[in-house]
Structure formats: C-alpha cells, structure tokens
Design a protein around this motif. Structure first.
Motif, PDB file in Angstrom:
ATOM      1  N   GLU A  45       0.781  -1.230   0.296  1.00  0.00           N
ATOM      2  CA  GLU A  45      -0.066   0.326  -0.148  1.00  0.00           C
ATOM      3  C   GLU A  45       0.650   1.187   0.143  1.00  0.00           C
ATOM      4  O   GLU A  45       1.290   1.504   1.083  1.00  0.00           O
ATOM      5  CB  GLU A  45      -1.227  -0.288   1.337  1.00  0.00           C
ATOM      6  CG  GLU A  45      -0.974   1.194   1.043  1.00  0.00           C
ATOM      7  CD  GLU A  45      -2.509   1.335   0.633  1.00  0.00           C
ATOM      8  OE1 GLU A  45      -2.588   1.183   0.355  1.00  0.00           O
ATOM      9  OE2 GLU A  45      -2.536   2.843   0.484  1.00  0.00           O
TER      10      GLU A  45
ATOM     11  N   THR B 108       1.334   4.282   0.826  1.00  0.00           N
ATOM     12  CA  THR B 108       1.108   5.426   1.807  1.00  0.00           C
ATOM     13  C   THR B 108       1.587   4.970   2.630  1.00  0.00           C
ATOM     14  O   THR B 108       2.056   5.528   3.356  1.00  0.00           O
ATOM     15  CB  THR B 108      -0.302   5.737   2.173  1.00  0.00           C
ATOM     16  OG1 THR B 108      -1.209   4.844   2.111  1.00  0.00           O
ATOM     17  CG2 THR B 108      -1.463   7.126   0.812  1.00  0.00           C
ATOM     18  N   ALA B 109       1.257   3.325   2.750  1.00  0.00           N
ATOM     19  CA  ALA B 109       1.834   3.168   3.800  1.00  0.00           C
ATOM     20  C   ALA B 109       3.859   2.490   3.969  1.00  0.00           C
ATOM     21  O   ALA B 109       5.065   3.642   4.182  1.00  0.00           O
ATOM     22  CB  ALA B 109       1.808   1.748   4.212  1.00  0.00           C
TER      23      ALA B 109
ATOM     24  N   ASN C  54      -2.836  11.532   2.411  1.00  0.00           N
ATOM     25  CA  ASN C  54      -2.005  10.015   1.950  1.00  0.00           C
ATOM     26  C   ASN C  54      -2.357  10.076   3.956  1.00  0.00           C
ATOM     27  O   ASN C  54      -1.915   9.660   3.965  1.00  0.00           O
ATOM     28  CB  ASN C  54      -0.810  10.590   1.677  1.00  0.00           C
ATOM     29  CG  ASN C  54       0.157  11.565   2.638  1.00  0.00           C
ATOM     30  OD1 ASN C  54      -0.069  12.026   4.475  1.00  0.00           O
ATOM     31  ND2 ASN C  54       1.021  12.507   2.178  1.00  0.00           N
ATOM     32  N   PHE C  55      -3.321  10.912   4.590  1.00  0.00           N
ATOM     33  CA  PHE C  55      -3.386  10.622   5.511  1.00  0.00           C
ATOM     34  C   PHE C  55      -5.160  10.242   6.339  1.00  0.00           C
ATOM     35  O   PHE C  55      -5.780  11.498   6.040  1.00  0.00           O
ATOM     36  CB  PHE C  55      -2.829  11.785   6.394  1.00  0.00           C
ATOM     37  CG  PHE C  55      -2.686  10.776   8.479  1.00  0.00           C
ATOM     38  CD1 PHE C  55      -2.212  10.517   8.893  1.00  0.00           C
ATOM     39  CD2 PHE C  55      -3.878  11.690   8.894  1.00  0.00           C
ATOM     40  CE1 PHE C  55      -1.978   9.698  10.761  1.00  0.00           C
ATOM     41  CE2 PHE C  55      -3.837  11.322   9.908  1.00  0.00           C
ATOM     42  CZ  PHE C  55      -3.253  10.300  10.560  1.00  0.00           C
ATOM     43  N   PRO C  56      -5.344   9.219   7.107  1.00  0.00           N
ATOM     44  CA  PRO C  56      -5.009   8.518   7.037  1.00  0.00           C
ATOM     45  C   PRO C  56      -4.832   7.430   6.277  1.00  0.00           C
ATOM     46  O   PRO C  56      -5.262   7.390   5.091  1.00  0.00           O
ATOM     47  CB  PRO C  56      -6.129   8.208   7.980  1.00  0.00           C
ATOM     48  CG  PRO C  56      -7.632   8.743   8.178  1.00  0.00           C
ATOM     49  CD  PRO C  56      -6.951   9.157   7.233  1.00  0.00           C
ATOM     50  N   PRO C  57      -3.346   6.231   5.926  1.00  0.00           N
ATOM     51  CA  PRO C  57      -3.734   5.988   5.172  1.00  0.00           C
ATOM     52  C   PRO C  57      -4.240   4.472   4.454  1.00  0.00           C
ATOM     53  O   PRO C  57      -5.264   4.355   5.444  1.00  0.00           O
ATOM     54  CB  PRO C  57      -1.861   4.972   6.011  1.00  0.00           C
ATOM     55  CG  PRO C  57      -2.163   5.277   6.775  1.00  0.00           C
ATOM     56  CD  PRO C  57      -2.590   5.786   7.068  1.00  0.00           C
ATOM     57  N   GLY C  58      -4.637   4.440   3.411  1.00  0.00           N
ATOM     58  CA  GLY C  58      -5.611   3.674   2.941  1.00  0.00           C
ATOM     59  C   GLY C  58      -6.927   3.986   2.825  1.00  0.00           C
ATOM     60  O   GLY C  58      -7.315   5.519   1.875  1.00  0.00           O
ATOM     61  N   LYS C  59      -7.687   3.497   2.532  1.00  0.00           N
ATOM     62  CA  LYS C  59      -8.618   3.711   2.240  1.00  0.00           C
ATOM     63  C   LYS C  59     -10.172   3.905   3.200  1.00  0.00           C
ATOM     64  O   LYS C  59     -11.376   4.696   3.310  1.00  0.00           O
ATOM     65  CB  LYS C  59      -9.625   2.450   1.128  1.00  0.00           C
ATOM     66  CG  LYS C  59     -11.386   2.379   0.493  1.00  0.00           C
ATOM     67  CD  LYS C  59     -11.399   1.956  -0.230  1.00  0.00           C
ATOM     68  CE  LYS C  59     -13.091   1.242  -0.363  1.00  0.00           C
ATOM     69  NZ  LYS C  59     -12.681   2.675  -1.890  1.00  0.00           N
TER      70      LYS C  59
END
Lengths: 320, 320, 320, 320, 320, 320
Positions: free
Chosen positions: D157, D159-160, D216-221
């Motif tokens: 992923e 952004t992580a 880009n924060f929080p990472p993911g969806k």
C-alpha cells in the motif's frame, strides 16, 4: 476401488526398515590438553553450524527415508549414521574444552571479577556457551546462531540431492581445514584430521553414486529448451570482461549485445494479464486513490523537519 | 612499516570494480491468462524460497565480491546479474497472477463473505500474500517462511563454492520442473521453461569453471589422511545391505565389523582432558551437588500426579 | 576516580521508574458470533505477525526504556501499554473464534474422519493453531511463522525511531483495514474498527512528537555531503522513465548519463588495499592454487553425466 | 467469459518491463589502508544487517514489481538499483579489509597459535567471517545473524510503504553515522560518507513521493472512527506524567481516568461467543477434566524436591 | 604448570565414549493404507516440529555429551537413541503417505490442471512438501517452518534440564494424542499409539532421575531470598480474582495493595547510575540535540497529508 | 440453527476481561555503579534471550488468554504481569549500564580510534548493542540473536503447559544464578537476586497449580498402551551401562536384547503402503529413471578433479 496392496518390492511401496542403536565407545579417541572455551566456541561451527555434522546427518537421513533405490538408500543410511557418530566426536571435543570452565561457573568458584574476566576474555562468543548453555555443547554455530533446518537442502530428486551432498562434503572439508589451522592442541588436531578426511571419503562415495545414474544431466526429467541452454549472457561488461571454458568453446554462444539480452523470446519484453471487468474496476479505483501527482513540488515532512538554515549545505568532513 | 601499496594487479589487493544498472524491459516476455492467487503462491518458491532466484543471485554475488581470479569473477558477476533479472521475471509473474485479487481487497470490492471465500478458497497460503503483503511479491516461500541468508552456502573457497553452485542450479532446475507440471497457463509455462533452461546453462558454466582448476579434488589445501580416506564404514547393517561403486572397487575398503568401526585410531575410544587443581575441585563439587542416587525408588511428581487408580493399565484403543 | 553520582535529573543518569499492573476488564468488549478457526487464523496477523500488536508494544517499550526525554518517555510508555491491551483484545478474539473447535479436538468429540475434515477444511493454516497450539492464540502470523524480534526496528535515535513508529502505525492500520474487509461477524468488525482507529491516533501522536524536535532532518548529527545530497541517479532507464517531485524541481539534479553514475567521486572506480609482505605472499599462494585455466575445454561432471545422446537437443514443449 | 485482454495501459494489467545489467566500475572508489577484520565485521551491519543495503534494495524492488503508478514505479526501480550498487560498495569494503587475513587462513600461513590469536584477537565476531565464510562478505550482521526477509516491511500500500521507506532511510543514515564515528581509515570514511549522504537524498525522494499522493493520511481507504481517533489514553501514570503536542492541543482529548480507559465502547468489557450444543458439551468436558481444585494444599514435586531442611529460609547474600 | 592429567574417573575429566550404529529394521512396523499428503503434512509436527522427535533426540543428546553423572549419562543416551529411532518411524509414515503423490509429481503423471488440483486440494500446506521437498520428509512443522535449535532448551544444569525433559515429554504426548484424534488409517493410528506411549514412559524415567537428586529444589546452588520467595503479587485485579493452592496456604503471603507491589526493596523505585564527567557531557549534548518541545502544536507530516476536508470526521461503518 | 448464546459462565464461552495499566515506579530499585557495556550485553540473556523475561511473560500471557479455569487464568495473568515488570527491571539495568557509552557514540565524543577501541574492547558482542541498537535494550540474547516465539512452548493443555512453566522457571533461575556469579556491581547483584528469587516463587505456584488438577499424569486424555508404558529400552550399551530408579524397580521392565528392541509390535518391522495402479506406474517410472547401477566403477567428477598424482596418498601431518 482399484488399489493394490504392495509388499513385495521396495520400489513398489515398501521401505527397508531401520533403527538406531548405540554403543559406548567413540569412533575416534579424543584427548584434550586443557580447558579452552575460546577454542571450544570455534569448534561449534562443526557441531551446530551450517556446514557441521548435524546438517550432514540430517541431509542424508531425510534423503534415506524417502529413497527407494536399495543401493542409494543403504549408502545414505551408512553415511548418515557415521555423521551422527561424528557429531558425538565434535560435541565431545567441545565438552572437554569447556569442562573446567563449566565447573567453575556452576560452583561460582572464583570471585565475580575474575569470573567476568574469564568469561569475556576468552573471546569469540564463548560467553554464550557458558552463560546460556552452562558449558555444554549447544546446537549453535560459533556466532551463537541456532541451527536451522534451512541449512538442509534436500529436495527429493537423487540427481540434485547427490550433487548437494558432494558440495556439502566439500564445504565441511574446508571448514575442518580452517579449524586445523587454528588449533595447537595435538589431540584436537588429530581428531579434526580424521573428521576432515572422512568428508573426503564421503564426497567420493556420493560422486560414485551420482555417476551410477545414467544419464544424470540435466537433472530431473525435462530437457532444457535448446534455444537457451547453450547461450551465455554477458551481463556484466566493461574492463575486466573475461572468457574461459564456461563461456567459450563449441558448447557456447556468447550474447553480449544488450539488446539481445532483453526479451530473448522475441516478444516485446512486456508483462500483461487479463482481468475480469470487476477486477479491472477495482484496479482502476485503487490506481485513482493512490495516484501520484507528478507536477508541483509539495511540502514534505522532511522540508518541515529540516528547519530554517538546516545543515544541508555544510560539507561532511567527519570529526576534525 | 613494511606494508606495500597494491594497485597494479587484482590478485594483489585490487578488485575489479562493478556497478548495477537497469533497463526497462524484461529478459523474457510475461503473458498471464487470468488472476490466480493460488498459483501465484506456488511461484513464490522461486522468488523467496530456498531454491529461488534471490538465493541464486546472492550466492554468486557474494562469491564475486571476494573472488580474485579474473575469469571466475567475471563469470560470477554475469550470472549473478542474470539471476537478478530472473528474480524480476518470476516476481512479475507473481504480481500479474495476483493483480486482480489485489485490487479487489484494497478496494474491498466485494462484500465480506465473498472476499473471505476468495481469500481462503485459493488454498496453499495465498492468504498470506493477500492479507499481509497486499498482493505484492513478498520474499517468502510458498509456505510463508521469510527468505533467510541461511540458504546461501558460500564459504569463500572456489573448489567448494563451485560445487555448491552446481548443486544449487540442479535443485533450482528441479523446482521449476515441478512448477511446470502444475501450471496450465501457457504464458506462465513458457516463461518457466526459459527460467528452467537457464539453470541448466548455468550449471554447465559452473562445471566448466570447476574443472578449469586443476587439481580440484580434494577441495582446499590439506590432503586427506590415507588411513581413512578410502575406507567405507558399513554403519547400517541387516537385510537390505547393498554395494555399488560408492563402496566397492579398487578405491574402497569396506569396514563392516562393529569393533573395527569404533576407536578407529587404535586408541581406547575414550575422551579425556586435563584440569587444573582448581578446575578439578570445582568439577568435583558440581558432581557432588547433582549426584544421582542410583538406589531406591523415590516418589516423583508423576507418581503424585497419577492419582489413585490412574489410567496406566487401560489399553489404548483409540476412539471406539 | 572522577565519576559523579547522578540522581537529580533524568537526563543525567536517572530513569523514571515504571511497572505494569493489570485490571480484569478488556479495553473493548468482544462479542463473537460463532466458532470460526479459519477467521481466527487470519486474525493472528495482528497478534503474532510482523505488523501486529506485540511488535508495536515491543517497539515502543524498548524505546521507552532507553529514552531520556521526559515527554517522549511518557508518551512511549502510554502507547506501549495501550498496545499490550490491544494484544489482549486481538488475542481474545482469536481464542473466542477457536473456542468450540478447541474443545472438540481436546475431547476428540467427533470421530476421526470428521475431525480431520474440520481441521483441514477451515483453510489457511488454521490446522497449525489446532494441532500444535491446541486452539490457544500462538505468537505466530497467519502462515504459522513464529514472531521474531527481527520485526522490531528500534535503533535508539529518536528522529529515526519516531519515523519508524509512524510507518509501523500506517502498516498496522492497513492490515486491520484488510481484515475488516474479510470479516462478516459484526462483533469482530466492531472491535477491529476500534483497533484500526487507534493506530491512526497513535500515528498522529508520533508525528507530533517528531516535529516537536527541531530540526529533525536529516536525522542524527552528521550533515550530508552537499556534493551528493541533492542528486538523483536515474539508474533504471528506457521506456517508462518518469519524473515527479522526487527528482524534479529546485532541490534536485538528475544524473542520467551512465558514465556520470559510476565513480562519482571522480576517482577510477577501482578498489584497492594495502597488504603486508606476508599477506601478499599468502594471497599470491592462494591465487596460484585456485587459478582458473581460461584456455582449453575440460571434460566436466556434467559432460560425463549427460551420457551419449542426452536430451539436450530436444525442445521443451511441456507435457503433450 | 467476460474477461478482457489488457495490454494498453499499465494500470490495467500491464507492467513496465525491466532487467538488470552490470558494468565493471564501482559507483564510488574504494581505497582501504590495511587489513582489519574487526572493522570489516562492523561494516557487515550495512551489508547483511537489518538496516543495510540488501534490506533497502529488496524493500524497494518488491514494491516496484507490484506498483502500477508509473512515476513511483520508476523511482522505486531507480533507487533499488542504486542500493544494489551500494551493496557492492560496502561488500567490497568488507572484502578489502579482510583480504590479507583471508589469504593467511586459506594458506595456513602462520603457525596455529599465531593464527588463533589473530582470529580471536580482532574481537566482535570477526572470527565468524574468517572461519565460516573464508573472509568473503557474508549476508550476516555484525553479530553473525543471517539476513532475513523479516527485515523487509513492504505491505503493498503506497501510503504505508513510502512511510516505511522514509523511516528505513533514516535508520540507515544513523547506522552509517555510527560507523563513521568508529573508523579511522580515510578511504573507508570517505566511502561511508557518500553512502550515508545518499540515504539522505533517498529519504527526500520518498518524502516527495508520499506528499505527491493527496490525501495520504490516514493511509489506506477506511477513515478512522471519530469516537476514538482523537483520544489519548494516559495508560502510564504517576510521577513523570508529561504532556506535549502528542496529547495536548485542539486535536486531542486526554483520557486519564482508569475507568474511562476500560470498555471504551460502553459495553461490559467482557468477551463472549456462541457455541453449538456439541461444542458446548466438549468445552464442558474439557473444563471438568482439567478442573483446578482451589481448596487444599497438595504436595507438589517442588515440595518433594526441597528435601528436609531445604535452603528456603537461608538468606541470599551472594558470594561472601 | 600445575595441571594434572585426568584419565581415571569420568567425573574428573573423562567421558564415557559412545558411537551410533544402525540396523535395518524399524522399532515399530508401519503399515499405511493409502496415499494421503494432507495427513502426511500434519504428521510433520512430530518430525520437524517444536514438540517432535528431532527436538527430543537433540535435547537429550546434547545433555548426554556434557553429563558427568554415569547413571544420568547412560539414561540420556538410551532415550536420545530411542528418539532417533522414533524420528525414523514418524519420517517413514510421512514418506509412505506421500509415496504415490511423489511419484506422480516427479513423473508429471497427470495433466497440469489435475496435478494442480491434487497439490492444492489436500489442504494444510502439503503443497510445500510436494513442490519444495519432492514428497520426502522435510525437517519442517505442519506450517512449513524449518526446525530450529531454538526449540532445544537444554541449559546444562541437571535439576533444570530434567524438568525441561519432563515438560517436553508431556507436550509431545499431547500432540500425538491430537494426531490420533485426526487419523482414521488403522496402521498409522497403531504406530502413533506406540510413539505416544513411549513419551509417557520417558516422562516417568525423567521424573525418577530428577528425584534421585536430593535436594532438587530450588534448582541450582543459590537459595532464594526469603524476603521474596514466599510472596505472591496479585498483579491482575478486579472481578475474577481467585485464589487456590498457588497463592493461599501456609507457604504464601499475598501482596495485593498496589503500593506494596512497587519498589518492594523499600527503596524509591528509581533507577540511577554514575557517569564520568565525559560521559555526562555527551549525554547532555545528546539530550539537547533531541530535546522535545512540549509547548506549541507543530504542523506534522500527517497534518500535511490529511489534506483539506480529510476523512477524519467520517464515522467508520465498514461496508454498507 | 441450534447454537446457544453463552454469556453467563466463563467455562461456557465467556472470558474474564483484562487490560494492562502502568504506573511510574519500578518493582525493584535499580542502582548501577558505572557504565559497563560488556556486562550489559550479558544481561541481555534475561531481556531478549530464550530463558528471559519476555519469553516468560509471553508464555503465561498466551496461556491466560485461552484458559477457562478461573483460578488458573487469574494466576497466569498475575504472573504474566509480574514478568512484564521484571522485563522492565532487567531492561532498565541494561540501559543504565549502557548510558554513558550510548551518549558518547551518539555524539562521537571521542576520536575514532578511541571509539573503536571502546566498542570492540568491551568484549562479548556488546558492539551489536552499540552500533545497531544505539545503546538501548534490544530484544536479542547475549549473542545478538533476535528473540523468537519459537522459545514459547505453550500448547494449550494445562497438564503440559504447567510442566513447561515449572521447567521454564527452573531454567530462568539458573541463568540468573550464573549472572550473579559474574557481577561485582552491588546494585546489579541486588536486583538480580530479587529477580532470581521470584522465579523460585513462581515455580512453586505452578507446582501447586499442577497438583491442584487430579489426576495430572499422564497429561491429556488418552491413557498409554500398557504394553509399552513400563518398558525401558536399553539402546546405548557397552561399558558404562548403568541403572537407577529411571529403569529399575517395580515400575520397569528393561529390554536389553537388540532383537527385542526392533519391531516391538511383533510385526516384521517393515514399512508398507498401498498404491493405486496409476501411482504404482508413476513410482515405477521414477525408479527406472533414477536407477543406480551397482556394478561397474564409473569415472566421476572427483576422479577428473583429482588430477594426475593428486595428494590422496600424502599423509596429513598438519603444518610442519
């Protein structure tokens, strides 16, 4: 239901049976001159190290169990059993070299500063054997790394496994050679010389067993693709390029041109797959969500963290 | 101070220099038919498994760095570099086979029960790649075990390392052969055939390089002890004993008598060491403290725990 | 002897003291709908996996012990303690999902064929939890790999460790997100949502703590060398070359010419060392002993093994 | 069957292709002053250690293979390739520092007592490199621990992963800084300074790439749950409690009361599950079988083993 | 030089000698009904798993080598040798269960889709045994994790090691019990019943050997400190607090008050050390450099990354 | 659907809830006399080593989570929590012993040659803590090996797990005893004495808890097979054979005759399986392909490599 009971022939489903026994006499007499935990620690390479006797015994033992060929099976059991006896010899050397130190730590025979000096002064990780393992022979190498079955490269195909065995014996021989170069104790040198020599003998046996299979190259069942089996790709170029029997001669075609090293199948050198519409939709959504803006120059955490007048322009000159 | 600056000859202290570059085209075109995480998982054996491409690349690369012989060094760099390119090919196959599933999990494209069925239904540990690694190609084998440098058996002696390389290529060839037997996707089969064939070619190069060193047996510098180098100890006996070129013929003397297998140096087969008086005192004290009473029948924890009428006399018949 | 006893200030040698206590109530209520060992196995990623709660707790706990800054130390202890409580929550979820299956195996409640089907049918390695760990929550990931401190990347420098913590929280958040996408059980989803959210909160805290140090970039004490700190080496070239803020803009100088990527110090790109005469003699002897003959075409083991009419010229076409 | 063949767009199923090549010139000239196996051993941290160049190269390489965004993919390949070249530089430093010692051990150039003193006297595990690896650069850290892919924290992923990369570069920078503080050899210091600086440059690139994704924060969806995303649980209390931007300010609500830290969902903080009648019966049977008697004071094995007049009442005063 | 040559008494420096031999007959007849790779995989727990036969054999063997007490040494060799024979029995069961599948994969006897279904359909990681190990018995557990000497808990003190052996036999007994509950094949059940029973017998022997040492509690030489050896700290409190023989009765004093659990030595519960002036200066410099500003609310990377209108205020509701 | 919601009784499906908290005061006051990284390194055995406090805490914590018996669950939580507090104490000792050295390396306070001498001169792997971990307490043992959950032997059956706990406490007690024998620092000795004593107290608790289950032997549910549960197989024979309570007395029957040790079931000691016709055909084909020719004496790679006049007949005399 169509299955047949097999008990007459060991290539048909029956294994030769086997069992271990033990007799109280070493394969080789061990006579150690004095307590030396530092030397004991180096010896651990051949007890619990990657090229050591446990790795050897387990390599051949696991092959033996699955092997159907009667001759190879017997040979693998013979040598696996001998390696277990070698494991005892090298383990006994370790125990003897540690014997005096072990007693003193267990009984706290010296005052603490002296014990500390002894433990740390012997060098090379021998403190691990003393403090954690009480002076016994642990299944670690000379760095203290526990033995792992990742060292065992058996894959269950004789024409590969026998080559692995040949290589393993060659490696073990070399590590014994290095230990001999480091050991003054005559009794230890003598026993190490025996153990080293047996690796030579075992290598010879495995070589004979490999060439008793005909053909044995290429290993396995599938032939190589003739378009690629005789090519040598000259991937590293520049000053120092060399040739030798490994890329020169009737068997070889050298490929040096960079363009001929890529997409050697004659395709476009691209990768592709097919996606279902649902998969495609999900892949597109993921791409959109994590799309990278290639224009602009966003402020970053490092920009924030560099602070005003950060050291980025000061040359590194080490400590003056 | 007696040291000399060496810069003219690479056997004298200078290494050929080297650096990696990258070009955006695969060595072999990869065309995958459909998303198949289960198959992707099996392919991981050759990405992050013990017989895979990273192990190969690192085995040859670490040898190349320390190698002084110009021919072997160049060969090792050529093949190490090619193995890195193979690592890309097999990694790309993994990524393509996972591409659709990766998108769907990242976007949670299906409802949970369907996602769960997909993740666990593909079998064989592919759930690890999905949940932990997000569908990318992780450096694990098909069981999820992380790659470890314990797989790399380089020891820094060419006559041993080249044998290790020969064996490693043989093993890698076999694992590719097995994967080919499991794969229907024509594009994947085609690429695997190329990768398998290159292992055959590399094995040939390493064989040539080994025999370009004369002599190369026994490996290393020390000869074996002739008292022990031609003996074969028949350690495993009974029905099934066999002979073959590995223990029979002019090169061999078989030792079958049990008494001749023990203490083969002619000594007493005992182990001994010398202790200082202080060490001796400590060893005696430790022995006294942990002395085992060999007479009597002490009550034990198990005796306590067995209870009155414990089940020790009931035959085990499993579940009736 | 010049040393001073320090007890007044914790940057001077005194640590804040600390101790753990426990209270019998979970941080979050766990309500599981039914026995589901397959789902339990996936949950293990956050119990004993690399991105899981034990890794988090140990990362912050080891930093806290060595930390002198009072604010950061307190924060690290707060969050480490909370992660231990999360470890309990996720472990309890695992235990609840396994509870029924655990009882049945311990009591052998079904006949064997049914037990076997249950154990192997749940998929995804849940058999390991059942057979080896008896249905308890083991410190393994969902592939059965034991937790290792190799997952903990603490190095004892706050400007690096805080960045590691930020990244670790981001990774943990994503793995929770994936688990939520796979779970239908409403109670499990609810608890996972809580745990996921706390990773977001922790990331925010670590971000604040990083930027409370000024400057924090570059991390550590030494500045970078300005000749090299703003260059971007375009090592991978060909179709697909791209640019973006990471190599374009006022901060960057792109180096694309291959010749400018090598020996960037302006030297000859060679490696050299000085050897004493004794070392030189030994290196020369070693080189002579293992010299590779670059002419000729020696017969090799593979040549021997290929046999007459070996399959080297048959094209690979897989199984017809 | 509804699937579509994708070959036009790399977010749709096509990867940019790639392949490695090699040129015989180091990225940075290496000039070593003298044989120093002890220093070589410390350098191994950046060859086969957790913060070293192989970990860096593999982190970015595995991300690159699965990455679809063209800009990030190109950047990851650029930097992965450069890290491989750094792996060569640091490996060559190790080989040069070991060169003289390697020759002497291989040729047994000194008598044994001198060889032993040399091997063990250099300190810090350099004996492992000599005895086990023959003076070549092994993929271990300075303690002798083999490199493991458990060091690679890629999760697929962006952004992580970009945050992981930023943190990894920060850590590697610090370890180089420490090595520079320990090295007097000017050529080694010079090369280490280059390598350290490049970590700074790479961190900057990864920062830019992270902030080129918005948000880009929080990472993911998934968003965090607002009930819990801004709370700070003050889990560690007592003297030393502190506050700072990580728990104070507009973004934060501190929860200090112990009762408010438990069962934060408002439930009872209990765990529960549902069992089928069969499961319930098995769980009850298991509980009955292993029921603990809470009354009485059973005699135990320790009671038996303590013997009459056992030392339980003698104060521990260490060695007097 | 004060040392004495010891060869008369094995508590003085001489070990009983020992060597392994092998006879071709299993300790227990193995009769397998049909090919079943899934069941074979579960059996691996007792071949290469943590509670398996190799761990047992190596635990006792390493103790035997260092043991001086003649009775215990003989017992340890007896049982270690028997465990090696058990390793053969369980390994042979694995090989037999895999025999048919092994042949079919090696010969690619079915077409690929069928082979793939067979390999992945057996469940529970059996694919690893097939693809990587060719159907032989590898030294892994049922999850595919390689055996590691980290499983061996020998520390070289009989009163501790015998307790470790007792526990190990108890664990091995339970794992066999679980495997029996999963196996319908009558021949396999029969052999497993034998192996399970022998663990019971071995536990009894180790219990007797432990209680033949008097006293054996506390283990080792130092007595406990009577201020702390009879206290029970009630660290986990709240609903569910319980008492039993482990904290109640004449031997125990329960400490429940939190304040009495801290700093139990009566000191201040603080940690302190002394630093030299140079050390103090360095520690102060490091503190100043990494000082955390506890006031203010710095903009962070997460603040930058959250973007305008970031999702922080949207409740998490999972997938609707 | 037949399932019942369980919330009233914790043997029925409900767990006692639990959560960790932290208070800022050590369980035992730590007063260190001076910086001593070498001693700090030895202390790591009880921080991140196999017998250390993390292993203890995790052993009991994982048991507690799955435990249903209220008394044992509470005890396990009490002791797990105390072990976490011990982890803090020993970690704080490590940090204090490293404090001065940590500051000096971070600030590069000395010139390089002096720093190098300090780092390598402390002996016993302390360089790893300094260079890789920056002087903090890493989760490694004294050899630098990362902690692994392979150390945790919990299997989810109380009568086995309690025995594992008893053994683990005995081992931990001994390692503390050894560390006390090596430490002169009075504050460190004092704290170690406390920690050692608590292991004694915990062993007592676990003993009481084991014997509070009746019966507890044999562990688990299945009885042993009476044909084999009382036999002692005298596998290791020859001089040194001994007897004691472990093989002599009313409970035992010694089996010494080799023939009676084989095939103890009364069968033929052979292994067999049934194969389907297809499997049989494949097995036969595999056997034919890899058949070993037992006659003849094939030329091997070693024969080729030995060269004319190879050293095989030169006696090994080491270095003259």
């Amino acid at each position: 239901m169509g299955s047949v009971w097999i008990d007459a022939c060991n290539t048909m489903g029956q294994e030769d049976s086997f069992m271990f026994m033990h007799s109280k006499r070493l394969q080789y007499t061990v006579r150690v001159s004095e307590t030396n935990p530092g030397l004991a620690n180096l010896m651990l390479e051949q007890f619990g190290g990657p090229q050591g006797e446990l790795a050897a015994a387990m390599r051949y033992f696991t092959q033996a169990i699955a092997e159907d060929d009667p001759g190879r099976k017997d040979m693998l059991l013979d040598i696996a059993t001998e390696e277990l006896s070698h494991l005892e010899v090298i383990g006994t050397i370790v125990a003897m070299l540690n014997k005096g130190a072990r007693g003193k730590l267990a009984e706290a025979a010296d005052e603490q500063a002296e014990m500390y000096r002894t433990i740390t002064g012997a060098g090379n990780d021998s403190h691990v054997t003393q403090v954690l393992y009480g002076g016994g022979p642990p299944l670690i190498n000379s760095a203290g790394v526990p033995w792992t079955a990742a060292y065992v490269d058996t894959i269950g195909e004789p024409t590969a496994d026998l080559r692995s065995n040949i290589a393993a014996e060659a490696r073990a021989k070399i590590v014994y050679e290095r230990l001999i170069a480091l050991t003054m104790d005559p009794g230890v040198r003598d026993a190490l010389g025996f153990l080293m020599t047996r690796e030579v003998a075992h290598q010879k046996s495995f070589e004979k067993a490999l060439y008793a299979i005909e053909p044995n190259f290429p290993p396995g069942k599938l032939p190589g693709d003739p378009r690629f089996s005789d090519k040598y790709f000259d991937m590293s170029q520049g000053e120092g390029n060399a040739s030798g029997p490994w890329n020169k001669g009737a068997q070889w075609e050298i490929v040096s041109k960079r363009a001929d090293q890529e997409a050697v199948d004659g395709g476009d050198g691209q990768a592709s797959t097919q996606l279902t519409p649902e998969e495609k939709a999900a892949v597109l959504a993921m791409a959109a969500r994590s799309k990278s803006a290639t224009n602009g120059d966003p402020i970053t955490g490092a920009d924030l963290g560099a602070g005003p007048g950060a050291g980025k322009t000061t040359p590194l000159r080490g400590r003056d």
